[in-house]
Design a protein around this motif. Sequence first.
Motif, mmCIF file in Angstrom:
data_model
loop_
_atom_site.group_PDB
_atom_site.id
_atom_site.type_symbol
_atom_site.label_atom_id
_atom_site.label_comp_id
_atom_site.label_asym_id
_atom_site.label_seq_id
_atom_site.Cartn_x
_atom_site.Cartn_y
_atom_site.Cartn_z
ATOM 1 N N ASN A 27 0.849 -1.193 0.000
ATOM 2 C CA ASN A 27 0.000 0.000 0.000
ATOM 3 C C ASN A 27 0.878 1.233 0.000
ATOM 4 O O ASN A 27 1.852 1.325 0.758
ATOM 5 C CB ASN A 27 -0.905 0.017 1.237
ATOM 6 N N HIS A 49 -1.593 -1.630 -3.798
ATOM 7 C CA HIS A 49 -2.937 -1.507 -3.230
ATOM 8 C C HIS A 49 -3.184 -0.047 -2.865
ATOM 9 O O HIS A 49 -2.290 0.648 -2.387
ATOM 10 C CB HIS A 49 -3.009 -2.386 -1.972
ATOM 11 N N SER A 50 -4.392 0.424 -3.124
ATOM 12 C CA SER A 50 -4.787 1.759 -2.686
ATOM 13 C C SER A 50 -6.022 1.618 -1.813
ATOM 14 O O SER A 50 -6.950 0.873 -2.156
ATOM 15 C CB SER A 50 -5.084 2.672 -3.877
ATOM 16 N N GLU A 51 -6.046 2.334 -0.685
ATOM 17 C CA GLU A 51 -7.086 2.088 0.315
ATOM 18 C C GLU A 51 -8.494 2.449 -0.146
ATOM 19 O O GLU A 51 -9.473 2.009 0.448
ATOM 20 C CB GLU A 51 -6.763 2.828 1.612
ATOM 21 N N ASN A 72 -6.208 7.263 -7.033
ATOM 22 C CA ASN A 72 -5.704 6.672 -5.797
ATOM 23 C C ASN A 72 -6.329 7.376 -4.589
ATOM 24 O O ASN A 72 -7.196 8.246 -4.738
ATOM 25 C CB ASN A 72 -4.169 6.720 -5.755
ATOM 26 N N SER A 92 -11.480 -3.120 0.859
ATOM 27 C CA SER A 92 -10.100 -2.645 0.887
ATOM 28 C C SER A 92 -9.575 -2.590 2.315
ATOM 29 O O SER A 92 -8.446 -3.009 2.605
ATOM 30 C CB SER A 92 -10.021 -1.254 0.236
ATOM 31 N N MET A 96 -6.471 -4.474 4.495
ATOM 32 C CA MET A 96 -5.498 -3.761 5.318
ATOM 33 C C MET A 96 -5.463 -4.309 6.737
ATOM 34 O O MET A 96 -4.399 -4.572 7.299
ATOM 35 C CB MET A 96 -5.844 -2.268 5.334
ATOM 36 N N LEU A 101 -1.323 -7.326 3.575
ATOM 37 C CA LEU A 101 -0.331 -6.479 2.914
ATOM 38 C C LEU A 101 1.054 -6.745 3.490
ATOM 39 O O LEU A 101 1.233 -6.810 4.711
ATOM 40 C CB LEU A 101 -0.691 -4.998 3.096
ATOM 41 N N CYS A 104 3.430 -1.352 3.917
ATOM 42 C CA CYS A 104 2.780 -0.074 3.626
ATOM 43 C C CYS A 104 3.844 1.008 3.712
ATOM 44 O O CYS A 104 4.759 0.936 4.548
ATOM 45 C CB CYS A 104 1.611 0.214 4.566
ATOM 46 N N LEU A 137 -3.431 0.647 8.483
ATOM 47 C CA LEU A 137 -2.250 0.193 7.749
ATOM 48 C C LEU A 137 -1.076 -0.068 8.687
ATOM 49 O O LEU A 137 -0.381 -1.078 8.567
ATOM 50 C CB LEU A 137 -1.842 1.243 6.704
#
Length: 214
Positions: A27, A49-51, A72, A92, A96, A101, A104, A137
Amino acid sequence: MSSYQKRSKDELARRVAQDIPDGAYVNLGIGQPTAVANHIPPGREIILHSENGILGMGPAPAAGQEDYDLINAGKQPVTLRPGGAFFHHADSFAMMRGGHLDVCVLGAFQVSVTGDLANWSTGEAGAIPAVGGAMDLAVGARQTWVMMDLLTRAGESKIVARCSYPLTAIGCVRRIYTDLATFACSPQGLRLIDRVEGLSLDELRRLVGQPFAA
């Protein structure tokens, strides 16, 4: 006084990208970290990955090719790599929080020598807090890396003995990437990984203002 050149924003993003292992799910936080997407080494498979609900995010689009339905978490237009997907915000955040993930990359106002992170508010009157998904994150990713300028505009080190700003998470940061040097971070304190050419160890110690192993 040593003679040195700070890393530019793109050079810092490239430095972070170099350390992301092949096959990692990563992320990229709002601000400086978003630039890492533009510097993934060729041939390395890294799933970004984008939140706000993207998996398989690509670099920024070429000028004139922006699609503002594909952005994003910082509302910047991005691209989608083959096989990429977008989905609900709640899904999403489940990724997280669920430990899915590997890394981050977040910005920060302060990081303590033992890895405490403060990156959502300065606590000042009138400041607009922006916690976003940072807390999720910082505790959900297997590793948290920070990407920031070493010094504030007032010339004070952002690496501190103890954070004075409201905390995001305790003991979560494993690496600190700055425009002057890179550090590993652990409960035992800081260890220098690298520094920009021309910056002496003594000068770096003076700038950081905190002990570190070299």
